[in-house]
Design an enzyme around this catalytic site. Structure first.
Site, mmCIF file in Angstrom:
data_model
loop_
_atom_site.group_PDB
_atom_site.id
_atom_site.type_symbol
_atom_site.label_atom_id
_atom_site.label_comp_id
_atom_site.label_asym_id
_atom_site.label_seq_id
_atom_site.Cartn_x
_atom_site.Cartn_y
_atom_site.Cartn_z
ATOM 1 N N GLN A 11 -7.816 -6.517 -3.587
ATOM 2 C CA GLN A 11 -7.644 -7.619 -2.639
ATOM 3 C C GLN A 11 -8.988 -8.194 -2.205
ATOM 4 O O GLN A 11 -9.093 -9.367 -1.868
ATOM 5 C CB GLN A 11 -6.867 -7.158 -1.391
ATOM 6 C CG GLN A 11 -5.419 -6.782 -1.641
ATOM 7 C CD GLN A 11 -5.252 -5.297 -1.910
ATOM 8 O OE1 GLN A 11 -6.192 -4.625 -2.325
ATOM 9 N NE2 GLN A 11 -4.059 -4.779 -1.714
ATOM 10 N N ASN A 60 -5.319 2.158 7.774
ATOM 11 C CA ASN A 60 -5.661 0.894 7.117
ATOM 12 C C ASN A 60 -5.814 1.176 5.626
ATOM 13 O O ASN A 60 -5.738 2.318 5.177
ATOM 14 C CB ASN A 60 -6.945 0.312 7.721
ATOM 15 C CG ASN A 60 -7.221 -1.108 7.270
ATOM 16 O OD1 ASN A 60 -6.305 -1.937 7.218
ATOM 17 N ND2 ASN A 60 -8.442 -1.404 6.902
ATOM 18 N N LYS A 61 -6.017 0.133 4.852
ATOM 19 C CA LYS A 61 -6.138 0.228 3.390
ATOM 20 C C LYS A 61 -7.002 1.415 2.957
ATOM 21 O O LYS A 61 -8.047 1.681 3.545
ATOM 22 C CB LYS A 61 -6.758 -1.069 2.875
ATOM 23 C CG LYS A 61 -6.919 -1.169 1.379
ATOM 24 C CD LYS A 61 -5.586 -1.250 0.672
ATOM 25 C CE LYS A 61 -4.858 -2.516 1.043
ATOM 26 N NZ LYS A 61 -3.464 -2.431 1.263
ATOM 27 N N ASP A 114 -3.333 -1.450 9.694
ATOM 28 C CA ASP A 114 -1.897 -1.501 9.444
ATOM 29 C C ASP A 114 -1.120 -0.942 10.631
ATOM 30 O O ASP A 114 -0.041 -1.419 10.952
ATOM 31 C CB ASP A 114 -1.549 -0.707 8.190
ATOM 32 C CG ASP A 114 -1.882 -1.489 6.942
ATOM 33 O OD1 ASP A 114 -2.869 -1.137 6.278
ATOM 34 O OD2 ASP A 114 -1.183 -2.469 6.655
ATOM 35 N N ARG A 140 11.526 -7.670 0.887
ATOM 36 C CA ARG A 140 10.575 -6.537 0.917
ATOM 37 C C ARG A 140 11.009 -5.600 2.036
ATOM 38 O O ARG A 140 10.577 -5.732 3.176
ATOM 39 C CB ARG A 140 9.133 -7.010 1.153
ATOM 40 C CG ARG A 140 8.452 -7.406 -0.158
ATOM 41 C CD ARG A 140 6.976 -7.636 0.027
ATOM 42 N NE ARG A 140 6.204 -6.396 0.043
ATOM 43 C CZ ARG A 140 4.882 -6.372 0.239
ATOM 44 N NH1 ARG A 140 4.215 -7.477 0.441
ATOM 45 N NH2 ARG A 140 4.233 -5.233 0.221
ATOM 46 N N ARG A 158 1.803 -12.807 0.773
ATOM 47 C CA ARG A 158 1.579 -11.416 1.146
ATOM 48 C C ARG A 158 0.758 -11.373 2.435
ATOM 49 O O ARG A 158 0.266 -12.391 2.915
ATOM 50 C CB ARG A 158 0.886 -10.629 0.036
ATOM 51 C CG ARG A 158 -0.207 -11.388 -0.599
ATOM 52 C CD ARG A 158 -1.581 -10.816 -0.749
ATOM 53 N NE ARG A 158 -2.101 -9.935 0.241
ATOM 54 C CZ ARG A 158 -2.972 -10.312 1.182
ATOM 55 N NH1 ARG A 158 -3.386 -11.562 1.324
ATOM 56 N NH2 ARG A 158 -3.458 -9.442 2.027
ATOM 57 N N GLY A 159 0.608 -10.143 2.973
ATOM 58 C CA GLY A 159 -0.053 -9.994 4.272
ATOM 59 C C GLY A 159 1.040 -9.955 5.320
ATOM 60 O O GLY A 159 1.876 -10.863 5.391
ATOM 61 N N ALA A 160 1.048 -8.890 6.136
ATOM 62 C CA ALA A 160 2.167 -8.666 7.053
ATOM 63 C C ALA A 160 2.490 -9.895 7.914
ATOM 64 O O ALA A 160 3.646 -10.344 7.931
ATOM 65 C CB ALA A 160 1.879 -7.435 7.909
#
Lengths: 333, 333
Positions: free
Chosen positions: A192, A243-244, A233, A85, A46-48
């Site tokens: 996370q 962002n998150k 993001d 994804r 995971r993680g772009a």
């Protein structure tokens, strides 16, 4: 760095299964591209940036595995990988980059294609590693020896091909001999911060303390936080930053307490097509992640839940954006 | 009100086992004071006012159960009950109040003692109920029809002998025919917001939406919150207010967005011995509640954790304190 999300081992890809963290460190090694697709689907990878790199490696693994090559085959494999994804922009970007490169070479032998595919995947990986290093170097100039930093979500080696973005700044400071202390927000609902960031920083020997998200304000009031470092993001042309979820609250608290608030991200995160944050669509997540995300029902099962995946921090709350190209002052006076 | 934490049923005490919430509604009925002590110990009965009331009922149950009475016996029973939760101020206050009352009567028959003990326990319960009602009435004048309120932790019928403090204001508005919408912070680490507040408001037919604590800022920025209503654990002479961890962050966010921030609490919560918030000692909770509070290990098992039980909101962030005696303006301009 001890922690590496992804690594080429001959004709195999080695990766950390992040779903087993923080309980166990499980490293998997595979020469089957379907296993890489499955790992992306199951969020083991995971993680772009990490997803993009894994996708490029998956193409190399697939052609090596099949011992056959045509551009048509590669396009088909690319579509399969993209479907892992469908909302991951980096996955599409990486697959398309490899396809374009390979199409330019025309039809080559399977052995030659395989060689070039591994080369291109490693190039993508190397570029990401170098980009993290640059962000780390630029950001480290803003963080003094002895500083205590607050961070949110996971923006480290587990999410990228290198040392990470916001956490990359911390690792760079560490490598410069600075003593840095970190408070990590647990980052509800998916945690996370506690599952990944706390684990990763601990592995790397960084002095890390875990807090619930709602404790950041009190720490700042006590004067215990010298700077906030987060990732991004997507960044609008005017500097507004998605962002998150929870990032915006931290930014408001940082402003109120005079604590610098830094966003660390690749310059590619700036989206020239978006003028300001109001144009960023907010994805809503499932209620389940909030009410039984940890295997236990912690709220009435039919309760209404509002769970946005991210929020937007206006540029006016941001001290600076730290990118691979340098430090760009934000809009906070 | 459908939700009642405690209720006298003849010579028994009926109570909601709050540890079974929100999954099941378990009501227990007992004529054994040891079961009440166990329920307080196991947090089946929780919330400062509710614990005090349960302690008074436990004395009545005990003497009825034993069929014997002397003030010495009552003192011994009182010590046993006080030991259930040695830091709960209301528990000590209630037991001592009953002891003082009964000592004044001298040695009476077991039947007479039992009658008086039930009477005194009910008086304590009634006073708490009346106090909640007063807070509700005063607070309701500040909340308009159609308002959306944000709350933190649990301050309702489950925590008191009546309709609660901050949630009592909401129930009073409802009874006045106002349509109120509530966002409830889940309130990490112990999730009183999702486990108790969300359940309680749902039972009472209030339109409630659950959010992670880190989402409050975004909602305020979107203009979705008209007022914040929270409770208090202790209030200093200057108005500085100690309450569940996360309250201070919400107060800062409310100020930044021009949202009124109200603290609802009995006037007895004002501690004349404390001049300002800096004199309030912050209790730290166990790391376990953060890293495996939900039955699953969500962080490295040996990670450092900072988990204060509450924080202090300076009076300058408080629009008003709502008490049983009226509305007292806070220090926020």
């Amino acid at each position: 760095m001890k922690v590496q999300a992804l690594e080429r081992c001959g004709s195999k890809l080695r990766f950390i299964d992040q779903t087993a963290l923080p309980v166990r460190l499980v490293q998997k090694e595979t020469d089957d591209y379907l296993e890489i697709i499955a790992a992306i689907k199951r969020l083991e990878i995971r993680g772009a940036p990490a997803i993009g790199i894994a996708a490029a490696y998956a193409l190399a693994v697939a052609v090596t595995q099949q011992g056959a090559y045509s551009t048509d085959l590669l396009v088909r494999l690319g579509s399969e990988i993209k479907a892992a994804r469908p909302t991951a922009v980096n996955l599409f970007w990486a697959v398309d980059r490899v396809l374009d490169k390979m199409k330019a070479h025309g039809n080559v032998s399977a052995i030659e294609a395989s060689r070039r595919l591994w080369q291109e995947a490693e190039a993508i990986h190397d570029e990401d590693r170098e980009m993290c290093a640059r962000i780390g170097r630029h950001g480290s100039e803003l963080i003094r020896d002895g500083a205590t930093v607050l961070t949110h979500c996971n923006t480290g080696a587990l999410a990228t091909g290198g040392i990470g973005t916001a956490l990359g700044v911390i690792y760079t400071c560490r490598d410069q001999g600075k003593r840095i202390k970190v408070y990590a927000d647990e980052t509800r609902p998916l945690l996370q911060g506690s599952r990944l960031t706390a684990w990763e920083l601990q592995q790397e020997g960084i002095d890390v303390t875990l807090i619930c998200d709602n404790t950041a304000g009190m720490l700042m009031r006590q004067g215990k936080i010298d700077a906030v470092l987060v990732g991004a993001d997507r960044i609008a042309r005017n500097g507004d930053t998605a962002n998150k979820i929870g990032t915006y609250s931290v930014a408001v608290l940082a402003k109120e307490h005079g604590v610098p608030f830094y966003v660390a991200a690749p310059s590619s995160t700036f989206d020239p097509g978006i003028e300001n944050g109001s144009q960023i669509v907010i994805e809503e997540r499932s209620a389940k992640e909030v009410i039984e995300g940890l295997g236990t029902l912690t709220a009435p099962s039919d309760i209404k839940v509002y769970s946005p995946a991210f929020d937007v921090t206006p540029n006016g709350y941001i001290t600076a954006h730290i990118t691979d190209q340098g430090v760009k002052p934000g809009g906070r006076p």
